[in-house]
Design a protein around this motif. Structure first.
Motif, PDB file in Angstrom:
ATOM      1  N   ASN A  28       0.836  -1.199   0.000  1.00  0.00           N
ATOM      2  CA  ASN A  28       0.000   0.000   0.000  1.00  0.00           C
ATOM      3  C   ASN A  28       0.878   1.260   0.000  1.00  0.00           C
ATOM      4  N   GLU A  29       1.940   1.244   0.790  1.00  0.00           N
ATOM      5  CA  GLU A  29       2.866   2.377   0.826  1.00  0.00           C
ATOM      6  C   GLU A  29       3.481   2.598  -0.553  1.00  0.00           C
ATOM      7  N   TRP A  30       3.903   1.517  -1.207  1.00  0.00           N
ATOM      8  CA  TRP A  30       4.501   1.617  -2.533  1.00  0.00           C
ATOM      9  C   TRP A  30       3.506   2.223  -3.529  1.00  0.00           C
ATOM     10  N   MET A  31       2.261   1.765  -3.454  1.00  0.00           N
ATOM     11  CA  MET A  31       1.231   2.294  -4.361  1.00  0.00           C
ATOM     12  C   MET A  31       1.018   3.792  -4.133  1.00  0.00           C
ATOM     13  N   GLN A  32       1.037   4.212  -2.886  1.00  0.00           N
ATOM     14  CA  GLN A  32       0.877   5.633  -2.593  1.00  0.00           C
ATOM     15  C   GLN A  32       2.066   6.441  -3.115  1.00  0.00           C
ATOM     16  N   HIS A  33       3.271   5.875  -3.032  1.00  0.00           N
ATOM     17  CA  HIS A  33       4.455   6.542  -3.584  1.00  0.00           C
ATOM     18  C   HIS A  33       4.328   6.685  -5.096  1.00  0.00           C
ATOM     19  N   VAL A  34       3.892   5.625  -5.761  1.00  0.00           N
ATOM     20  CA  VAL A  34       3.727   5.663  -7.215  1.00  0.00           C
ATOM     21  C   VAL A  34       2.686   6.715  -7.588  1.00  0.00           C
ATOM     22  N   LYS A  35       1.581   6.726  -6.877  1.00  0.00           N
ATOM     23  CA  LYS A  35       0.519   7.703  -7.144  1.00  0.00           C
ATOM     24  C   LYS A  35       1.036   9.128  -6.955  1.00  0.00           C
ATOM     25  N   ALA A  36       1.754   9.376  -5.852  1.00  0.00           N
ATOM     26  CA  ALA A  36       2.284  10.712  -5.590  1.00  0.00           C
ATOM     27  C   ALA A  36       3.271  11.129  -6.676  1.00  0.00           C
ATOM     28  N   SER A  37       4.127  10.203  -7.086  1.00  0.00           N
ATOM     29  CA  SER A  37       5.102  10.508  -8.136  1.00  0.00           C
ATOM     30  C   SER A  37       4.413  10.815  -9.457  1.00  0.00           C
ATOM     31  N   PHE A  38       3.422  10.004  -9.798  1.00  0.00           N
ATOM     32  CA  PHE A  38       2.701  10.204 -11.049  1.00  0.00           C
ATOM     33  C   PHE A  38       1.962  11.538 -11.055  1.00  0.00           C
ATOM     34  N   LEU A  39       1.230  11.821  -9.978  1.00  0.00           N
ATOM     35  CA  LEU A  39       0.499  13.094  -9.914  1.00  0.00           C
ATOM     36  C   LEU A  39       1.460  14.282  -9.913  1.00  0.00           C
ATOM     37  N   GLY A  40       2.590  14.137  -9.220  1.00  0.00           N
ATOM     38  CA  GLY A  40       3.592  15.202  -9.222  1.00  0.00           C
ATOM     39  C   GLY A  40       4.150  15.442 -10.611  1.00  0.00           C
ATOM     40  N   LEU A  41       4.392  14.363 -11.343  1.00  0.00           N
ATOM     41  CA  LEU A  41       4.903  14.487 -12.707  1.00  0.00           C
ATOM     42  C   LEU A  41       3.881  15.180 -13.612  1.00  0.00           C
ATOM     43  N   ILE A  42       2.623  14.793 -13.490  1.00  0.00           N
ATOM     44  CA  ILE A  42       1.569  15.427 -14.293  1.00  0.00           C
ATOM     45  C   ILE A  42       1.480  16.914 -13.974  1.00  0.00           C
ATOM     46  N   ARG A  43       1.508  17.241 -12.681  1.00  0.00           N
ATOM     47  CA  ARG A  43       1.450  18.664 -12.286  1.00  0.00           C
ATOM     48  C   ARG A  43       2.663  19.429 -12.789  1.00  0.00           C
ATOM     49  N   GLU A  66       4.325  11.514   3.745  1.00  0.00           N
ATOM     50  CA  GLU A  66       3.106  11.169   4.488  1.00  0.00           C
ATOM     51  C   GLU A  66       2.767   9.686   4.331  1.00  0.00           C
ATOM     52  N   ALA A  67       2.951   9.143   3.135  1.00  0.00           N
ATOM     53  CA  ALA A  67       2.688   7.723   2.905  1.00  0.00           C
ATOM     54  C   ALA A  67       3.638   6.864   3.729  1.00  0.00           C
ATOM     55  N   THR A  68       4.898   7.264   3.778  1.00  0.00           N
ATOM     56  CA  THR A  68       5.877   6.521   4.565  1.00  0.00           C
ATOM     57  C   THR A  68       5.547   6.586   6.050  1.00  0.00           C
ATOM     58  N   ASN A  69       5.218   7.773   6.532  1.00  0.00           N
ATOM     59  CA  ASN A  69       4.881   7.926   7.950  1.00  0.00           C
ATOM     60  C   ASN A  69       3.660   7.097   8.324  1.00  0.00           C
ATOM     61  N   GLU A  70       2.657   7.117   7.476  1.00  0.00           N
ATOM     62  CA  GLU A  70       1.442   6.341   7.728  1.00  0.00           C
ATOM     63  C   GLU A  70       1.750   4.843   7.752  1.00  0.00           C
ATOM     64  N   ALA A  71       2.568   4.395   6.817  1.00  0.00           N
ATOM     65  CA  ALA A  71       2.913   2.977   6.755  1.00  0.00           C
ATOM     66  C   ALA A  71       3.726   2.560   7.988  1.00  0.00           C
ATOM     67  N   GLU A  72       4.657   3.405   8.402  1.00  0.00           N
ATOM     68  CA  GLU A  72       5.446   3.083   9.588  1.00  0.00           C
ATOM     69  C   GLU A  72       4.565   3.010  10.829  1.00  0.00           C
ATOM     70  N   ALA A  73       3.590   3.905  10.936  1.00  0.00           N
ATOM     71  CA  ALA A  73       2.672   3.883  12.078  1.00  0.00           C
ATOM     72  C   ALA A  73       1.839   2.597  12.068  1.00  0.00           C
TER      73      ALA A  73
END
Length: 81
Positions: A28-43, A66-73
């Motif tokens: 789930n953390e990896w998917m959130q990283h991919v999503k953040a990277s993709f949206l950042g690239l589009i922006r 934030e994704a990393t922090n959430e996953a660690e928690a």
């Protein structure tokens, strides 16, 4: 046999279940990283100025943190139970 007053002790999950849950959190953390990277690239690609592009990079980095922090928690919570 001891009587514990009807209360049942909660047993820790088997190690395999715990590892599977932690793996699910990692996926789930990896998917959130991919999503953040993709949206950042589009922006960044659609930015009209260097400032907007820099803001897009910062937003993507913030989402990844934030994704990393959430996953660690979540992993810590799993380990505590």
């Amino acid at each position: 046999m001891e009587d514990d007053g009807g209360a049942r002790k909660q047993e820790a999950p088997p190690p395999a279940a715990s590892k599977a849950a932690a793996a699910g959190v990692s996926v789930n953390e990896w998917m959130q990283h991919v999503k953040a990277s993709f949206l950042g690239l589009i922006r960044k690609v659609t930015a009209r100025s260097e400032q907007e592009a820099a803001e897009a990079d910062m937003m993507a980095a913030k989402a990844q943190v934030e994704a990393t922090n959430e996953a660690e928690a979540r992993k810590k919570q799993l380990a505590d139970h």
